[in-house]
Design a protein around this motif. Structure first.
Motif, PDB file in Angstrom:
ATOM      1  N   HIS A   1      -1.373   7.703  -3.031  1.00  0.00           N
ATOM      2  CA  HIS A   1      -0.382   7.754  -4.105  1.00  0.00           C
ATOM      3  C   HIS A   1      -0.300   9.158  -4.714  1.00  0.00           C
TER       4      HIS A   1
ATOM      5  N   ASN B   1      -9.151   0.689  -2.610  1.00  0.00           N
ATOM      6  CA  ASN B   1      -8.344   1.092  -3.758  1.00  0.00           C
ATOM      7  C   ASN B   1      -8.382   2.607  -3.952  1.00  0.00           C
TER       8      ASN B   1
ATOM      9  N   ILE C   1      -8.064  -1.056   3.756  1.00  0.00           N
ATOM     10  CA  ILE C   1      -7.658  -0.009   2.823  1.00  0.00           C
ATOM     11  C   ILE C   1      -8.353  -0.249   1.491  1.00  0.00           C
TER      12      ILE C   1
ATOM     13  N   ARG D   1      -5.832   3.972  -1.637  1.00  0.00           N
ATOM     14  CA  ARG D   1      -4.485   3.756  -2.188  1.00  0.00           C
ATOM     15  C   ARG D   1      -4.159   4.813  -3.240  1.00  0.00           C
TER      16      ARG D   1
ATOM     17  N   ASP E   1      -1.482  -2.492   7.837  1.00  0.00           N
ATOM     18  CA  ASP E   1      -2.333  -1.586   7.056  1.00  0.00           C
ATOM     19  C   ASP E   1      -2.608  -0.304   7.840  1.00  0.00           C
TER      20      ASP E   1
ATOM     21  N   ASN F   1       0.797  -1.226   0.000  1.00  0.00           N
ATOM     22  CA  ASN F   1       0.000   0.000   0.000  1.00  0.00           C
ATOM     23  C   ASN F   1       0.831   1.278   0.000  1.00  0.00           C
ATOM     24  N   ARG F   2       2.149   1.148  -0.033  1.00  0.00           N
ATOM     25  CA  ARG F   2       2.993   2.345  -0.062  1.00  0.00           C
ATOM     26  C   ARG F   2       2.949   2.983  -1.446  1.00  0.00           C
ATOM     27  N   PRO F   3       2.998   4.310  -1.510  1.00  0.00           N
ATOM     28  CA  PRO F   3       2.932   4.989  -2.816  1.00  0.00           C
ATOM     29  C   PRO F   3       4.252   4.984  -3.575  1.00  0.00           C
TER      30      PRO F   3
END
Length: 428
Positions: free
Chosen positions: A196, A189, A187, A192, A327, A16-18
């Motif tokens: 991002h 989408n 989390i 996310r 998360d 989940n990291r950008p």
């Protein structure tokens, strides 16, 4: 379609990291068409199954889902600056729910063909992309690929040859996880994508690409051998020396990270398959002004080796934490939740600050095939928001190549150039 393996530990945090993209590139001695590359990737998917991957969730559990209908994108470019293209790739958003988690680029410029591979870190490490690049070359050369092993292997507790954590750590994690198992959230989408986009509005990566000459590379290797240290230790010592001596106006940290390959140390060695099998060895080494450069390097070599021998799986203790808590850590880091335990862990691991130092990922010496079709190789290219510089290193065709990514707000291009220049001078 095949469901394989729950995503836990470091890959879950990276999911989940950008800024979880890993980019690798190289120039070829011959042109390759999009159709030709598509055929090669299709054939290689029998070996590297994560090429056809997306992420599927069931409540709070996330799995890799292999689906042959998922085909990696291949984008063709022409007359584009490679640095601008690499920056664009670092910012690319992988829709993990749709897949795939990897893409390819073909850049034709001035009769030179460059192949770019961009993969989500959840399914790869730096060495993965070396192996994948080399397998593409083998297919072009007509060299047979070994498809015999169909077993899925991951960096997970069952494949690690030692227990993770002591009894006290396990006891503490048990009660933390028990508490988090009752929380209801996930989390989405949309979150996310929002994380991002917000991240990349604040960050603009700066890249500095350097190729040491054959003579300079030979000198670095020779000097390191003479002093009984590895090239990786030599470069690491050089970077620490330069930070403290030549850029002393900054209060540089003695903490840094060495990324390493854990494949051969696992119970089942994945060998040259695509996947995440990396360690992040966190070290604190202070340069001793009373010793010369090589004396410092020899001391560092001993410390690094001892640390790796005893703590190479230290970063994998994160597997003991509930994936839901991982998360939550990510959501707290970017302001989407407010949880005391998660925020405490963020502060303890320094995830909320930029350390004025570096991560180094040296992929070592990459051997060339007979009648090789590869002119140059470069990578890994990664952008870090917790370390001031990310240094990707490898040696190919008798030349050591380095690419440094950084935030220009924190370190200027001239400072990076000074680091490279002084590094060359240390090995003369």
């Amino acid at each position: 379609m095949d469901f394989i393996n729950e995503i836990i530990g470091v890959p879950r945090l990276l999911l989940n990291r950008p800024n979880s993209n890993v980019v690798f590139f190289g120039t070829l001695k011959k042109s390759i068409s999009k159709e030709e590359l598509q055929k090669i990737i299709f054939n290689l998917s029998h070996k590297h199954k994560l090429l056809n991957c997306k992420i599927n969730s069931n409540n709070d559990t996330f799995y890799y889902l292999i689906d042959k209908n998922i085909e990696p994108d291949i984008v063709q470019y022409s007359n584009t600056n490679i640095e601008d293209l690499l920056k664009k790739e670092l910012k690319h958003f992988f829709d993990i729910e749709k897949g795939p988690l990897i893409k390819f680029g073909l850049l034709k410029k001035n009769k030179e063909m460059t192949l770019i591979i961009n993969s989500h870190h959840t399914i790869c490490d730096g060495m993965s992309l070396v192996y994948l690049f080399k397998d593409i070359e083998k297919m072009l050369l007509g060299i047979d690929i070994d498809y015999s092993s169909r077993k899925f292997l991951f960096l997970e507790p069952s494949n690690i040859p030692q227990n993770l954590g002591n009894w006290l750590e396990k006891f503490i994690f048990y009660f933390i996880n028990k508490k988090w198992s009752k929380k209801k959230f996930s989390i989405t989408n949309m979150e996310r994508l929002s994380i991002h986009e917000g991240f990349w509005r604040k960050h603009e990566p700066q890249l500095f690409i350097h190729c040491f000459s054959e003579e300079e590379t030979a000198k670095i290797i020779t000097r390191c051998k003479e002093n009984r240290i590895t090239v990786n230790t030599g470069i690491t010592t050089g970077l620490l020396y330069i930070q403290h001596k030549l850029l002393e106006k900054k209060n540089y940290s003695d903490n840094f990270i060495i990324a390493d390959n854990l494949r051969q140390y696992l119970i089942d060695d994945p060998k040259d398959k695509l996947g995440y099998f990396a360690s992040a060895l966190r070290l604190k080494l202070r340069y001793n002004n009373n010793l010369n450069f090589w004396e410092n390097a020899m001391q560092f070599q001993s410390r690094i080796q001892k640390e790796f021998d005893t703590n190479k799986f230290e970063s994998q203790k994160i597997n003991l934490l509930s994936p839901k808590l991982l998360d939550a850590i990510l959501l707290n880091l970017f302001g989407y939740r407010d949880d005391k335990i998660a925020k405490k862990m963020i502060r303890k691991s320094n995830m909320d600050i930029v350390n004025s130092t570096f991560t180094i990922a040296n992929l070592g010496l990459v051997h060339s095939e007979e009648n090789s079709l590869i002119n140059t190789l470069q990578g890994p290219v990664v952008y870090s928001d917790t370390m001031e510089k990310y240094v990707g290193v490898l040696t190919y065709n008798k030349k050591l190549r380095m690419i440094i990514s950084s935030n220009p707000k924190l370190v200027s291009n001239s400072e990076v150039q000074a680091i490279i220049g002084q590094l060359i001078g240390l090995f003369k």
